[in-house]
Design a protein around this motif. Structure first.
Motif, PDB file in Angstrom:
ATOM      1  N   THR A  75      22.145 145.075  77.707  1.00  0.00           N
ATOM      2  CA  THR A  75      20.791 145.059  77.869  1.00  0.00           C
ATOM      3  C   THR A  75      20.966 144.694  79.852  1.00  0.00           C
ATOM      4  N   GLY A  76      20.039 145.120  80.349  1.00  0.00           N
ATOM      5  CA  GLY A  76      20.173 145.011  81.840  1.00  0.00           C
ATOM      6  C   GLY A  76      20.038 143.559  82.157  1.00  0.00           C
ATOM      7  N   ASP A 129      23.826 150.582  80.409  1.00  0.00           N
ATOM      8  CA  ASP A 129      23.969 152.014  79.592  1.00  0.00           C
ATOM      9  C   ASP A 129      25.467 152.224  79.474  1.00  0.00           C
ATOM     10  N   ARG A 173      11.773 157.395  81.679  1.00  0.00           N
ATOM     11  CA  ARG A 173      12.489 156.287  81.243  1.00  0.00           C
ATOM     12  C   ARG A 173      13.361 155.741  82.338  1.00  0.00           C
ATOM     13  N   PHE A 174      13.970 156.441  83.179  1.00  0.00           N
ATOM     14  CA  PHE A 174      14.966 155.933  84.263  1.00  0.00           C
ATOM     15  C   PHE A 174      14.063 156.158  85.412  1.00  0.00           C
ATOM     16  N   ARG A 219      17.298 157.416  74.854  1.00  0.00           N
ATOM     17  CA  ARG A 219      18.521 156.627  75.276  1.00  0.00           C
ATOM     18  C   ARG A 219      19.490 157.169  75.830  1.00  0.00           C
ATOM     19  N   THR A 221      23.249 151.078  89.304  1.00  0.00           N
ATOM     20  CA  THR A 221      22.315 149.913  89.172  1.00  0.00           C
ATOM     21  C   THR A 221      22.669 148.972  87.939  1.00  0.00           C
ATOM     22  N   ARG A 222      21.692 148.085  87.696  1.00  0.00           N
ATOM     23  CA  ARG A 222      22.033 147.070  86.501  1.00  0.00           C
ATOM     24  C   ARG A 222      21.689 147.735  85.386  1.00  0.00           C
ATOM     25  N   THR A 223      20.770 148.613  85.273  1.00  0.00           N
ATOM     26  CA  THR A 223      20.445 149.504  84.212  1.00  0.00           C
ATOM     27  C   THR A 223      21.690 150.545  83.777  1.00  0.00           C
ATOM     28  N   ASP A 224      22.226 151.289  84.876  1.00  0.00           N
ATOM     29  CA  ASP A 224      23.557 151.998  84.717  1.00  0.00           C
ATOM     30  C   ASP A 224      24.613 151.159  84.031  1.00  0.00           C
TER      31      ASP A 224
END
Length: 238
Positions: free
Chosen positions: A183-184, A178, A15-16, A68, A172-175
């Motif tokens: 959402t990113g 989360d 996933r990551f 997730r 990161t934008r994902t970090d």
């Protein structure tokens, strides 16, 4: 204390897209250095010492059964980490950047006050995070996160005005997504909107300049809890 990289479930790795870095043994080292994407094996440590972050960034997070991830807190320089923090919340601590720690023996004379301050700060930040996830808009969440990270990692530069703070964004934008329950894509859109409005500036994704601390605080709605904002502790006798 033996620091090694623990195995991560395959779904989370896919996933990551991060390959966790194995870490060499550093038994009895007073100063510990870890590369990015290293999991702190606090539960397996034979030492009861805490680790104080000297430089770098650590994320505390929980993984759900379906892969997730919810980031619970971001820890910067000065913060203490101990296995009780991760055990009580059943969470994982992972470096997001090259990170350096100093051992902090809990038997030291100042340890009780330091540990109490760390626990109170963790509680206050958890309360703020619950309010952020439950009631705040995307703009308010991103503004709060930028303000928090500027407070933990920022510095005023000689060529900046007094109101400006610049910091390296270790997430990161994902970090960020989360951490903030977004959402990113929403995180990226909101950061770009704050840039167009002149509240922040960035030419590269990892260097952020806060153009106006006052405006950002107004948008965030409150000041993130930090070591600097923690009220002085009362004298305690044990």
């Amino acid at each position: 204390m033996q620091i090694i990289s623990l195995p991560i479930a395959a779904p989370a790795e896919r996933r990551f897209g991060v390959r966790r870095t194995p870490h060499r043994n550093i038994n009895a080292a007073r100063r510990v250095r870890m590369p990015p994407a290293t999991i702190l094996p606090l539960r397996e440590s034979a030492s009861d010492d805490a680790l104080r972050i000297v430089r770098g960034c650590v994320a505390l997070y929980q993984l759900l059964p379906d892969g997730r991830r919810q980031i619970l807190d971001i820890l910067g320089p000065g913060r203490l980490i101990h296995r009780q923090m991760t055990d009580s919340a059943a969470c994982t601590a992972e470096t997001l950047s090259p990170t350096q720690f100093d051992r902090h023996p809990l038997a030291a004379p100042q340890a009780t006050a330091d540990w109490l301050a760390a626990a109170l700060l963790m509680l206050r930040r958890a309360q703020q995070h619950a309010l952020l996830l439950g009631r705040k808009t995307a703009r308010e969440r991103v503004a709060f996160a930028v303000l928090d990270l500027a407070q933990q990692f920022g510095a005023r530069m000689r060529d900046c005005t007094y109101a400006e703070v610049i910091f390296r964004l270790h997430l990161t934008r994902t970090d960020l997504a989360d951490w903030l329950g977004l959402t990113g894509e929403t995180v990226s859109r909101t950061l770009n909107a704050l840039k167009r409005e002149g509240l922040i500036g960035f030419d590269t994704p990892d260097i952020i300049t806060v153009k106006s601390l006052t405006a950002l605080k107004t948008l965030a709605g409150e000041t993130p809890a930090s070591l600097a904002t923690l009220d002085p502790l009362p004298s305690l006798t044990f």
